[in-house]
Design a protein around this motif. Structure first.
Motif, PDB file in Angstrom:
ATOM      1  N   SER A 170      28.316  43.335  31.298  1.00  0.00           N
ATOM      2  CA  SER A 170      29.119  44.091  30.321  1.00  0.00           C
ATOM      3  C   SER A 170      30.174  44.989  30.961  1.00  0.00           C
ATOM      4  O   SER A 170      31.291  45.071  30.458  1.00  0.00           O
ATOM      5  CB  SER A 170      28.212  44.972  29.467  1.00  0.00           C
ATOM      6  N   LYS A 171      29.813  45.660  32.060  1.00  0.00           N
ATOM      7  CA  LYS A 171      30.773  46.592  32.680  1.00  0.00           C
ATOM      8  C   LYS A 171      32.047  45.841  33.094  1.00  0.00           C
ATOM      9  O   LYS A 171      33.160  46.359  32.930  1.00  0.00           O
ATOM     10  CB  LYS A 171      30.124  47.258  33.911  1.00  0.00           C
ATOM     11  N   GLY A 172      31.884  44.647  33.622  1.00  0.00           N
ATOM     12  CA  GLY A 172      33.029  43.835  34.001  1.00  0.00           C
ATOM     13  C   GLY A 172      33.784  43.333  32.775  1.00  0.00           C
ATOM     14  O   GLY A 172      35.020  43.388  32.716  1.00  0.00           O
ATOM     15  N   SER A 208      36.151  45.794  31.284  1.00  0.00           N
ATOM     16  CA  SER A 208      37.429  45.898  32.011  1.00  0.00           C
ATOM     17  C   SER A 208      38.328  44.710  31.664  1.00  0.00           C
ATOM     18  O   SER A 208      39.543  44.869  31.474  1.00  0.00           O
ATOM     19  CB  SER A 208      37.188  45.908  33.527  1.00  0.00           C
ATOM     20  N   ALA A 209      37.712  43.535  31.563  1.00  0.00           N
ATOM     21  CA  ALA A 209      38.495  42.335  31.228  1.00  0.00           C
ATOM     22  C   ALA A 209      39.130  42.493  29.846  1.00  0.00           C
ATOM     23  O   ALA A 209      40.276  42.080  29.618  1.00  0.00           O
ATOM     24  CB  ALA A 209      37.603  41.099  31.284  1.00  0.00           C
ATOM     25  N   GLN A 210      38.384  43.134  28.947  1.00  0.00           N
ATOM     26  CA  GLN A 210      38.939  43.335  27.590  1.00  0.00           C
ATOM     27  C   GLN A 210      40.154  44.262  27.610  1.00  0.00           C
ATOM     28  O   GLN A 210      41.112  44.071  26.874  1.00  0.00           O
ATOM     29  CB  GLN A 210      37.869  43.948  26.692  1.00  0.00           C
ATOM     30  N   ILE A 211      40.097  45.268  28.478  1.00  0.00           N
ATOM     31  CA  ILE A 211      41.240  46.198  28.605  1.00  0.00           C
ATOM     32  C   ILE A 211      42.478  45.404  29.036  1.00  0.00           C
ATOM     33  O   ILE A 211      43.577  45.579  28.508  1.00  0.00           O
ATOM     34  CB  ILE A 211      40.927  47.305  29.660  1.00  0.00           C
ATOM     35  N   ILE A 212      42.277  44.498  29.990  1.00  0.00           N
ATOM     36  CA  ILE A 212      43.406  43.698  30.487  1.00  0.00           C
ATOM     37  C   ILE A 212      43.953  42.800  29.377  1.00  0.00           C
ATOM     38  O   ILE A 212      45.178  42.711  29.188  1.00  0.00           O
ATOM     39  CB  ILE A 212      42.973  42.861  31.720  1.00  0.00           C
ATOM     40  N   GLU A 213      43.059  42.173  28.642  1.00  0.00           N
ATOM     41  CA  GLU A 213      43.543  41.244  27.603  1.00  0.00           C
ATOM     42  C   GLU A 213      44.258  41.988  26.477  1.00  0.00           C
ATOM     43  O   GLU A 213      45.229  41.485  25.914  1.00  0.00           O
ATOM     44  CB  GLU A 213      42.396  40.363  27.078  1.00  0.00           C
ATOM     45  N   TYR A 250      36.611  52.492  32.974  1.00  0.00           N
ATOM     46  CA  TYR A 250      36.668  51.018  33.056  1.00  0.00           C
ATOM     47  C   TYR A 250      36.952  50.563  34.483  1.00  0.00           C
ATOM     48  O   TYR A 250      37.961  49.939  34.754  1.00  0.00           O
ATOM     49  CB  TYR A 250      37.731  50.484  32.084  1.00  0.00           C
ATOM     50  N   TRP A 251      36.045  50.915  35.376  1.00  0.00           N
ATOM     51  CA  TRP A 251      36.260  50.566  36.781  1.00  0.00           C
ATOM     52  C   TRP A 251      35.510  49.304  37.198  1.00  0.00           C
ATOM     53  O   TRP A 251      35.582  48.881  38.344  1.00  0.00           O
ATOM     54  CB  TRP A 251      35.890  51.750  37.678  1.00  0.00           C
ATOM     55  N   GLY A 252      34.794  48.697  36.265  1.00  0.00           N
ATOM     56  CA  GLY A 252      34.077  47.464  36.593  1.00  0.00           C
ATOM     57  C   GLY A 252      35.042  46.355  36.977  1.00  0.00           C
ATOM     58  O   GLY A 252      36.209  46.359  36.556  1.00  0.00           O
ATOM     59  N   ASN A 253      34.573  45.418  37.804  1.00  0.00           N
ATOM     60  CA  ASN A 253      35.443  44.301  38.194  1.00  0.00           C
ATOM     61  C   ASN A 253      35.591  43.345  37.002  1.00  0.00           C
ATOM     62  O   ASN A 253      34.598  42.819  36.500  1.00  0.00           O
ATOM     63  CB  ASN A 253      34.831  43.564  39.392  1.00  0.00           C
ATOM     64  N   PRO A 254      36.827  43.126  36.551  1.00  0.00           N
ATOM     65  CA  PRO A 254      37.029  42.298  35.352  1.00  0.00           C
ATOM     66  C   PRO A 254      36.464  40.882  35.505  1.00  0.00           C
ATOM     67  O   PRO A 254      36.240  40.195  34.505  1.00  0.00           O
ATOM     68  CB  PRO A 254      38.560  42.245  35.198  1.00  0.00           C
ATOM     69  N   SER A 255      36.215  40.441  36.735  1.00  0.00           N
ATOM     70  CA  SER A 255      35.690  39.089  36.930  1.00  0.00           C
ATOM     71  C   SER A 255      34.162  39.046  36.856  1.00  0.00           C
ATOM     72  O   SER A 255      33.581  37.966  36.855  1.00  0.00           O
ATOM     73  CB  SER A 255      36.131  38.536  38.290  1.00  0.00           C
ATOM     74  N   SER A 256      33.519  40.219  36.823  1.00  0.00           N
ATOM     75  CA  SER A 256      32.051  40.240  36.792  1.00  0.00           C
ATOM     76  C   SER A 256      31.546  39.821  35.413  1.00  0.00           C
ATOM     77  O   SER A 256      32.145  40.171  34.388  1.00  0.00           O
ATOM     78  CB  SER A 256      31.530  41.645  37.111  1.00  0.00           C
TER      79      SER A 256
END
Ligand code: PLP
Length: 398
Positions: A40-42, A45-50, A31-37
């Motif tokens: 899907s890859k971003g 990552s955003a889902q991991i944070i949430e 999950y190295w995608g930028n969460p702001s992108s």
């Protein structure tokens, strides 16, 4: 190097729990995608944070949209105290705190004094307990924040934050509580405590270093601290440390188990105190008996420098500290011990022992044996030497 590796400094930091390590390496790998992108890859990552935000929120009894990630609790303390005091300035320019807060609070408050904020410290008693009557008298309509930690890092005192919140609310002030040492050691529910803001750090509960969080009640003012992108609702800009955040979330998933393990340390604490008293009757216990973290003991050994004692214990494979890890290199007597009435000399004869989730009975037995031998050695040296002993390493790690 001693083969023993007994760690009694869990209030300074903890090891990383295996499940936290495996969550973090999975996140680092995939999950190295930028969460702001927006692709899907971003979004993954955003889902991991949430998900982690929900786990932290669940551990402290908050809603997930009331939790903000930062780089550490020091940053959280700076962010909240600086922005809230600015928000209320100049109408309400007074902050009331205590003299036993962590340096990340005290030093921020001292800085705020230079910005025309009226910072006042409510005294504490010999157990480190805030004098509630005095506090009540100090809060007035100019007070924006009452700032009091939930559990003290050096002596373990747990404050009656619920009562403090009631007092502050009655006079229209908001409550900020540094809950760093409490999370994972006692149950926390920010709603029940009645606090408006609180701060946390992952590395005190078997999570990674370099990740903290703050809680801000939804109805309370909050202003950007680090300006830039829209991350953390625009309050703390900067691309998120996804693996650290995920590690914090995973650590929080185990918070109830950690609290039970911490409670299991209580008998160890009793054994330690009783047996040390039997060896050296003038030992002073600086931690209160009631309403204290079950893993924390702070003790003064009259006539024995803490630097020498720590060095001796380290040589035998036992890690303890002389107070806050953030101030051990400053060579100054602990501000917490001084605030509860110790002299400079007594403060420099004091050590902090903090047990953790892996502390076992045999660790206690070994540490007591080593301490006993050391105390006996000092006693016999004093008997045999009419001159004051000047032991090497007196300034070790202080
Ligand atoms: N507040 C308290 C009570 C602490 O004990 C600590 C760490 O020792 C901090 C704040 C700072 O935490 P961090 O290391 O995440 O900056």
């Amino acid at each position: 190097m001693n083969k023993r590796n007994i760690y009694f400094d869990h209030n300074a930091t903890t090891h990383i729990a295996p499940s936290v390590r495996s969550v973090m390496s999975r996140v680092l790998k995939s999950y190295w995608g930028n969460p702001s992108s927006g692709y899907s890859k971003g979004k993954m990552s955003a889902q991991i944070i949430e998900k982690a935000r929900e786990q932290v929120a669940a551990a402290i009894g908050a809603h997930s949209h009331e939790v903000y990630f930062s780089s550490c609790a020091t940053e959280s303390n700076n962010a909240l105290l600086k922005t809230i005091s600015t928000h209320f300035y100049p109408d309400k320019n007074k902050i009331i705190s205590t003299p036993i807060e962590h340096p990340s609070v005290i030093q921020t408050l001292e800085y705020l004094k230079t910005q025309n904020i009226d910072v006042q410290y409510c005294p504490v008693d010999s157990s480190g307990r805030v004098l509630l009557k005095e506090l009540e008298n100090m809060i007035d309509d100019k007070t924006s924040i009452v700032c009091c930690m939930l559990a003290n890092n050096e002596i373990g005192t747990i404050q009656d934050i619920k009562k403090i919140s009631e007092m502050a609310k009655a006079k229209g002030a908001l409550v900020f509580s540094d809950c760093v040492q409490a999370l994972g050691k006692i149950p926390i529910n920010v709603k029940e405590l009645g606090v408006d803001y609180a701060t946390f750090s992952a590395h005190k509960l078997y999570g990674p270093k370099g990740i903290g969080a703050w809680y801000a009640k939804i109805s309370c003012p909050l202003e950007p601290y680090i300006h830039g992108g829209h991350q953390e609702e625009g309050m703390r800009a900067g691309t998120e440390s996804i693996h650290n955040i995920a590690g914090f979330g995973e650590a929080c998933r185990h918070v109830n188990k950690l609290v039970s393990l911490s409670i299991k340390n209580e008998p160890f604490k009793k054994i330690f105190i009783n047996e040390l008293k039997a060896i050296k009757s003038d030992i002073i216990i600086n931690s209160p008996i009631d309403n204290c973290l079950t893993n924390t003991i702070n003790l003064t050994f009259p006539g024995i420098g803490s630097g020498d004692l720590m060095k001796s214990l380290d040589y035998k494979g036992i890690a303890v500290s002389s107070g806050s890890a953030c101030s051990t290199s400053s060579n100054k007597p602990s501000h917490v011990l001084k605030a509860i009435g110790l002299t400079d000399e007594a403060a420099q004869e004091s050590i902090r022992i903090s047990f953790g989730s892996k502390t076992k009975h045999q660790h206690i037995r070994y540490a007591l044996k080593v301490m006993k031998e050391y105390i006996e050695e000092i006693k016999s040296e004093k008997l045999n030497s009419p001159v004051k002993i000047n032991r090497p390493g007196l300034n070790y790690n202080r």
